[in-house]
Scaffold this motif. Structure first.
Motif, PDB file in Angstrom:
ATOM      1  N   SER A  29      39.871  37.913  30.353  1.00 14.51           N
ATOM      2  CA  SER A  29      39.323  39.008  31.155  1.00 14.51           C
ATOM      3  C   SER A  29      40.217  40.234  31.083  1.00 14.51           C
ATOM      4  O   SER A  29      39.733  41.371  30.972  1.00 14.51           O
ATOM      5  CB  SER A  29      39.170  38.563  32.616  1.00 14.51           C
ATOM      6  OG  SER A  29      38.254  37.487  32.720  1.00 14.51           O
ATOM      7  N   LEU A  32      39.714  41.913  27.772  1.00 18.96           N
ATOM      8  CA  LEU A  32      38.428  42.610  27.730  1.00 18.96           C
ATOM      9  C   LEU A  32      38.488  43.927  28.496  1.00 18.96           C
ATOM     10  O   LEU A  32      38.007  44.972  28.012  1.00 18.96           O
ATOM     11  CB  LEU A  32      37.335  41.712  28.309  1.00 18.96           C
ATOM     12  CG  LEU A  32      35.928  42.315  28.392  1.00 18.96           C
ATOM     13  CD1 LEU A  32      35.436  42.749  27.014  1.00 18.96           C
ATOM     14  CD2 LEU A  32      34.961  41.324  29.042  1.00 18.96           C
ATOM     15  N   VAL A  33      39.084  43.897  29.691  1.00 18.88           N
ATOM     16  CA  VAL A  33      39.217  45.129  30.481  1.00 18.88           C
ATOM     17  C   VAL A  33      40.075  46.144  29.735  1.00 18.88           C
ATOM     18  O   VAL A  33      39.763  47.347  29.706  1.00 18.88           O
ATOM     19  CB  VAL A  33      39.819  44.810  31.867  1.00 18.88           C
ATOM     20  CG1 VAL A  33      40.216  46.091  32.585  1.00 18.88           C
ATOM     21  CG2 VAL A  33      38.815  44.027  32.704  1.00 18.88           C
ATOM     22  N   ALA A  52      32.139  46.219  34.785  1.00 18.09           N
ATOM     23  CA  ALA A  52      32.714  45.044  34.120  1.00 18.09           C
ATOM     24  C   ALA A  52      33.343  44.062  35.090  1.00 18.09           C
ATOM     25  O   ALA A  52      33.681  42.936  34.693  1.00 18.09           O
ATOM     26  CB  ALA A  52      33.759  45.490  33.100  1.00 18.09           C
ATOM     27  N   THR A  56      33.736  40.047  34.099  1.00 17.91           N
ATOM     28  CA  THR A  56      35.089  39.597  33.809  1.00 17.91           C
ATOM     29  C   THR A  56      35.560  38.544  34.811  1.00 17.91           C
ATOM     30  O   THR A  56      36.306  37.629  34.448  1.00 17.91           O
ATOM     31  CB  THR A  56      36.080  40.783  33.813  1.00 17.91           C
ATOM     32  OG1 THR A  56      35.960  41.517  35.039  1.00 17.91           O
ATOM     33  CG2 THR A  56      35.815  41.711  32.634  1.00 17.91           C
ATOM     34  N   TYR A  57      35.096  38.655  36.062  1.00 14.79           N
ATOM     35  CA  TYR A  57      35.463  37.619  37.028  1.00 14.79           C
ATOM     36  C   TYR A  57      34.807  36.290  36.674  1.00 14.79           C
ATOM     37  O   TYR A  57      35.431  35.226  36.777  1.00 14.79           O
ATOM     38  CB  TYR A  57      35.093  38.023  38.454  1.00 14.79           C
ATOM     39  CG  TYR A  57      35.655  37.054  39.468  1.00 14.79           C
ATOM     40  CD1 TYR A  57      36.965  37.193  39.908  1.00 14.79           C
ATOM     41  CD2 TYR A  57      34.906  35.974  39.929  1.00 14.79           C
ATOM     42  CE1 TYR A  57      37.518  36.288  40.809  1.00 14.79           C
ATOM     43  CE2 TYR A  57      35.445  35.063  40.825  1.00 14.79           C
ATOM     44  CZ  TYR A  57      36.750  35.225  41.265  1.00 14.79           C
ATOM     45  OH  TYR A  57      37.290  34.318  42.144  1.00 14.79           O
ATOM     46  N   LEU A  59      34.006  35.338  33.713  1.00 15.36           N
ATOM     47  CA  LEU A  59      34.746  34.857  32.556  1.00 15.36           C
ATOM     48  C   LEU A  59      36.038  34.162  32.982  1.00 15.36           C
ATOM     49  O   LEU A  59      36.388  33.084  32.466  1.00 15.36           O
ATOM     50  CB  LEU A  59      35.065  36.022  31.617  1.00 15.36           C
ATOM     51  CG  LEU A  59      35.905  35.704  30.375  1.00 15.36           C
ATOM     52  CD1 LEU A  59      35.213  34.662  29.506  1.00 15.36           C
ATOM     53  CD2 LEU A  59      36.194  36.983  29.585  1.00 15.36           C
ATOM     54  N   PHE A  60      36.746  34.758  33.945  1.00 12.83           N
ATOM     55  CA  PHE A  60      37.945  34.119  34.480  1.00 12.83           C
ATOM     56  C   PHE A  60      37.614  32.784  35.131  1.00 12.83           C
ATOM     57  O   PHE A  60      38.292  31.768  34.908  1.00 12.83           O
ATOM     58  CB  PHE A  60      38.623  35.034  35.497  1.00 12.83           C
ATOM     59  CG  PHE A  60      39.544  34.315  36.440  1.00 12.83           C
ATOM     60  CD1 PHE A  60      40.781  33.849  36.001  1.00 12.83           C
ATOM     61  CD2 PHE A  60      39.161  34.075  37.760  1.00 12.83           C
ATOM     62  CE1 PHE A  60      41.632  33.162  36.865  1.00 12.83           C
ATOM     63  CE2 PHE A  60      40.003  33.393  38.625  1.00 12.83           C
ATOM     64  CZ  PHE A  60      41.241  32.935  38.181  1.00 12.83           C
ATOM     65  N   SER A  63      36.779  30.119  32.557  1.00 16.27           N
ATOM     66  CA  SER A  63      38.001  29.723  31.854  1.00 16.27           C
ATOM     67  C   SER A  63      38.853  28.795  32.720  1.00 16.27           C
ATOM     68  O   SER A  63      39.390  27.781  32.241  1.00 16.27           O
ATOM     69  CB  SER A  63      38.804  30.970  31.467  1.00 16.27           C
ATOM     70  OG  SER A  63      38.073  31.816  30.614  1.00 16.27           O
TER      71      SER A  63
END
Length: 245
Positions: A29, A32-33, A52, A56-57, A59-60, A63
């Motif tokens: 994340s 990406l940011v 985003a 992205t959260y 995605l975190f 993961s």
């Protein structure tokens, strides 16, 4: 002195492992940011970064839900099967169980609120040791001791339902497996104790209690505290309505 050292090491190991896992899970994340920030400029950058945040959260969270259970497998942190663990001794089986639950709690805290009741949540439970069939729907964060749970195809667990492979009694942590048969439904807010088997197709009503060491027959409807069989089959064979061991 030995107990204090064990507890200190267990606490430190949890802190180090979970800090590393959170950092690793956040890395995709962050990258990406950073890429989005370099690729945009001015007001557009601020808008892109704000948009985003959600992806992205997620995605975190995904993961973390993958890294955490895989690490638990490598380290061997698990709930022991059919064990009586004296709390006062603070020995390693108890501390491994505590570290396993601490890891699961962090996943619930950081990812569960976003992804529960999705296939990704089921994936996490499976990776963390639960034996789960197809089409299982878990809409609860109160599911613990995953390696002691077996959920057959089509199981549905309602919001706030509590399934656990452990109980604390008279200075002991006692563990036992939970097996929910095919197409079992656990109602909202219900509690299922340790060492419980529920037969295929059975439904447990909302806000009910299935006590430890219980067997609920297949194809029935149960409700109450503690549960009692309430469908027509209960009149034909009341002896099978609720069978504690």
């Amino acid at each position: 002195m030995g107990r204090a050292l064990r507890v200190g090491w267990a606490g430190l190991s949890v802190f180090v492992v979970e800090s590393a896992l959170i950092a690793l899970a956040a890395l995709p994340s962050f990258l990406l940011v950073e890429w989005l920030a370099r690729s945009t400029a001015g007001p557009v950058r601020a808008l892109v970064l704000l948009c985003a945040f959600g992806p992205t959260y997620v995605l975190f969270a995904v993961s973390f839900m993958i890294l955490s259970p895989l690490t638990m497998r490598v380290l061997g942190w698990r709930t022991p099967v059919d064990a009586w663990l004296r709390i006062a001794r603070l020995d390693w089986p108890l501390l491994d169980w505590a570290r396993y639950l601490a890891s699961a709690h962090l996943v619930r805290l950081l990812a569960g609120g976003v992804l529960r009741a999705t296939p990704l949540w089921t994936m996490y439970l499976r990776l963390n040791g639960a034996r789960i069939g197809g089409g299982v729907y878990v809409n609860s964060l109160e599911v613990m001791d995953h390696n002691l749970l077996e959920l057959d195809d089509g199981v549905v667990i309602g919001a706030g339902a509590h399934l656990s492979g452990h109980t604390v009694e008279a200075g002991f942590v006692k563990t036992g497996s939970v097996h929910l048969g095919r197409n079992v439904t656990i109602g909202v807010g219900s509690v299922v104790g340790i060492d419980v088997t529920i037969g295929a197709g059975t439904q447990v009503g909302a806000l009910s209690l299935v006590p430890k060491h219980s067997h609920l027959v297949a194809g029935a409807l149960y409700a109450g505290i503690p549960v009692r069989r309430i469908d027509a089959g209960a009149r034909r064979d009341h002896r099978l309505a609720f069978v504690p061991v």
